[in-house]
Design a protein around this motif. Structure first.
Motif, mmCIF file in Angstrom:
data_model
loop_
_atom_site.group_PDB
_atom_site.id
_atom_site.type_symbol
_atom_site.label_atom_id
_atom_site.label_comp_id
_atom_site.label_asym_id
_atom_site.label_seq_id
_atom_site.Cartn_x
_atom_site.Cartn_y
_atom_site.Cartn_z
ATOM 1 N N GLY A 60 4.671 -1.674 -74.996
ATOM 2 C CA GLY A 60 4.426 -3.011 -75.122
ATOM 3 C C GLY A 60 3.662 -3.840 -74.845
ATOM 4 O O GLY A 60 3.353 -4.135 -73.696
ATOM 5 N N TYR A 61 3.709 -5.343 -75.827
ATOM 6 C CA TYR A 61 2.144 -6.017 -74.464
ATOM 7 C C TYR A 61 2.771 -6.919 -74.019
ATOM 8 O O TYR A 61 1.967 -7.118 -72.974
ATOM 9 C CB TYR A 61 2.098 -6.618 -75.671
ATOM 10 C CG TYR A 61 0.629 -7.799 -75.965
ATOM 11 C CD1 TYR A 61 -0.134 -7.808 -76.012
ATOM 12 C CD2 TYR A 61 1.261 -9.000 -75.548
ATOM 13 C CE1 TYR A 61 -1.319 -8.240 -75.772
ATOM 14 C CE2 TYR A 61 0.231 -10.444 -74.768
ATOM 15 C CZ TYR A 61 -0.720 -9.654 -74.934
ATOM 16 O OH TYR A 61 -2.354 -10.645 -75.050
ATOM 17 N N ARG A 62 4.003 -7.359 -73.642
ATOM 18 C CA ARG A 62 4.994 -8.311 -72.482
ATOM 19 C C ARG A 62 4.497 -7.016 -71.542
ATOM 20 O O ARG A 62 4.309 -7.546 -70.037
ATOM 21 C CB ARG A 62 6.273 -8.774 -72.887
ATOM 22 C CG ARG A 62 5.661 -10.322 -73.949
ATOM 23 C CD ARG A 62 7.147 -10.322 -74.285
ATOM 24 N NE ARG A 62 7.795 -9.411 -74.892
ATOM 25 C CZ ARG A 62 9.118 -9.544 -76.305
ATOM 26 N NH1 ARG A 62 9.420 -11.059 -75.322
ATOM 27 N NH2 ARG A 62 9.635 -9.361 -76.848
ATOM 28 N N ASP A 328 2.266 -4.757 -80.859
ATOM 29 C CA ASP A 328 2.904 -4.875 -80.761
ATOM 30 C C ASP A 328 3.190 -6.578 -81.813
ATOM 31 O O ASP A 328 2.771 -7.439 -81.622
ATOM 32 C CB ASP A 328 2.872 -5.502 -79.348
ATOM 33 C CG ASP A 328 4.570 -4.948 -79.084
ATOM 34 O OD1 ASP A 328 5.997 -6.054 -79.937
ATOM 35 O OD2 ASP A 328 5.160 -5.666 -78.143
ATOM 36 N N TYR A 330 5.135 -8.183 -81.027
ATOM 37 C CA TYR A 330 5.203 -10.008 -80.130
ATOM 38 C C TYR A 330 4.602 -10.466 -80.386
ATOM 39 O O TYR A 330 4.535 -11.931 -80.017
ATOM 40 C CB TYR A 330 5.506 -9.712 -78.834
ATOM 41 C CG TYR A 330 5.839 -10.791 -77.868
ATOM 42 C CD1 TYR A 330 6.490 -11.600 -77.620
ATOM 43 C CD2 TYR A 330 4.540 -10.280 -77.191
ATOM 44 C CE1 TYR A 330 6.682 -11.867 -76.877
ATOM 45 C CE2 TYR A 330 4.604 -11.285 -76.303
ATOM 46 C CZ TYR A 330 5.908 -12.727 -76.604
ATOM 47 O OH TYR A 330 5.827 -13.643 -74.894
ATOM 48 N N VAL A 331 2.577 -9.907 -80.436
ATOM 49 C CA VAL A 331 1.581 -10.476 -80.577
ATOM 50 C C VAL A 331 1.345 -10.445 -82.068
ATOM 51 O O VAL A 331 0.044 -11.512 -82.170
ATOM 52 C CB VAL A 331 0.664 -10.557 -79.177
ATOM 53 C CG1 VAL A 331 1.635 -10.477 -77.857
ATOM 54 C CG2 VAL A 331 0.397 -8.558 -80.305
#
Length: 414
Positions: A60-62, A328, A330-331
């Protein structure tokens, strides 16, 4: 409560679905595997390393950004690993986890002084001179096959440029370059010969230090020796190894993966004759989509904690899933790779790739690709793209060979 050591080949009882992170399935399309792992397990994945050693893979990026940004909670000191009772001395990944007093495993002020010495020495590399040296090396290598109309680029070109350039930066004798290149590949592949190769590299660095102490030069090694933090030989040998290994293999694979992209993707292959305008875009896309360093050991939890909804126990190992984090959602935009450089391919935080190493690597990689396309504008693959074979490594992403053909061209030197 400290986790009890596992028997060899045993996944933790609470994670019977731990995924083996080794074997040939990582050759062809690791991106699909990371996507599958994210769907099945989320951003933090229970995995088994070679020998069925348990660890966590953070994709996961975060979560990975959090992990790399908190050295107090996720330390680099591998001595706290709760799996040491299960690790044989000849474990293939031992070179990546065996603690040594180097910049890789340091923490706090000691780590910072090592970073200062390395960054200070690298920052004095003249990047215009570096590019000129890369061009000279690239032209000489191309001269070796330009008249034949065919080449195997990985062995005849890609691997040689970084090691010859980094050796020049470090002041390594030209007679030792080939041996350093072979040992760097063997050490980073993590196979049976990795420990011996790493030992030979360490001996080379020790000899280099002795030579530069006796006769300093305008090179990275001499500048690290002369830095005000006054590092000892015991400190300098592993740090110089990091310069050599970090500058060679990942940069070579960055070059190879970029050439692969430009030779197989119509967005780039259609403009090979004017390829210079596309090289920067291709280099950045590779860092997002096909990064040379896919994952790496690692970090170790200093206490029980939570990450990505997982309970991490004190002493657990965590792998940096760099390629997985880059993918991910997310990004990522809805279509195509991002145009920015917010990828994590150079890691992040106090143990990220030290400044200005990424800039130096980009000069080497960009020059290698541009010179090849300038000299041989009609280069194409000599085999169908699906016949190319990738290395079976979860850590590194690179081709075993890249055969090409082209119209013969004259050498630059008679």
């Amino acid at each position: 409560m400290t986790q009890q050591p596992l028997e060899p080949g045993q996944a933790p009882a609470e994670h019977p679905d731990a995924v083996p992170l080794y074997g040939p399935r990582y050759r062809e399309n690791p991106a699909e595997i990371f996507s599958e792992l994210r769907r099945t397990h989320g951003p933090v994945v229970p995995v088994l390393l070679e020998g069925d050693v348990f660890a966590w893979l953070v994709i996961g990026y975060r979560e990975l950004h959090e992990l790399m940004g908190d050295p107090q909670l996720f330390a680099r000191d591998s001595r706290i690993w709760n799996q040491w009772p299960n690790i044989p001395p000849d474990w293939p990944l031992m070179t990546f986890v065996a603690y040594q007093p180097s910049i890789l495993f340091g923490e706090g002020p000691d780590h910072q002084r090592r970073v200062d010495a390395m960054s200070g020495a690298l920052s004095e590399v003249d990047q215009f001179e570096l590019r000129a040296r890369c061009e000279e090396v690239a032209d000489a290598l191309i001269d070796g096959f330009a008249g034949s109309g065919e080449a195997e680029l990985m062995t005849q070109y890609v691997y040689s440029i970084p090691v010859m350039t980094v050796a020049w930066m470090m002041g390594i004798s030209t007679t030792e370059i080939d041996g350093v290149a072979r040992d760097a590949v063997a050490a980073l592949d993590g196979g049976e010969g990795a420990p011996a190769a790493y030992g030979r590299l360490a001996a080379t660095m020790q000899n280099l230090l002795a030579a530069k102490r006796a006769e300093p030069g305008p090179d990275v090694t001499s500048r690290m020796l002369a830095h005000p933090v006054a590092l000892t030989d015991e400190e300098l040998v592993p740090d110089l190894l990091l310069v050599a290994l970090g500058g060679q293999e990942p940069t070579a694979l960055w070059i190879g993966n970029t050439l692969h992209l430009m030779l197989t993707d119509d967005r780039f292959s259609l403009t090979l004759s004017g390829g210079r305008q596309s090289v920067g875009q291709a280099l950045n896309e590779v860092l997002w989509e096909n990064a040379p360093v896919q994952a790496g050991l690692g970090r170790w939890a200093t206490r029980d904690t939570q990450l990505g909804g997982r309970h991490i126990q004190a002493g657990d190992a965590l792998l940096l899933g760099l390629a997985g984090a880059n993918a991910d959602p997310y990004v990522r935009p809805t279509s195509g790779p991002p145009a920015n450089n917010a990828h994590l391919s150079f890691a992040h935080g106090s143990h990220g790739c030290p400044h200005p190493a990424p800039e130096i690597a980009e000069v080497i990689a960009r020059t290698a690709v541009e010179v090849l396309l300038d000299r041989i504008p009609d280069v194409i693959l000599a085999v169908p793209a699906e016949e190319l074979t990738w290395r079976p490594s979860f850590q590194l992403r690179g081709l075993l060979s890249l055969p090409v053909k082209f119209s013969p061209v004259p050498a630059t030197r008679s």
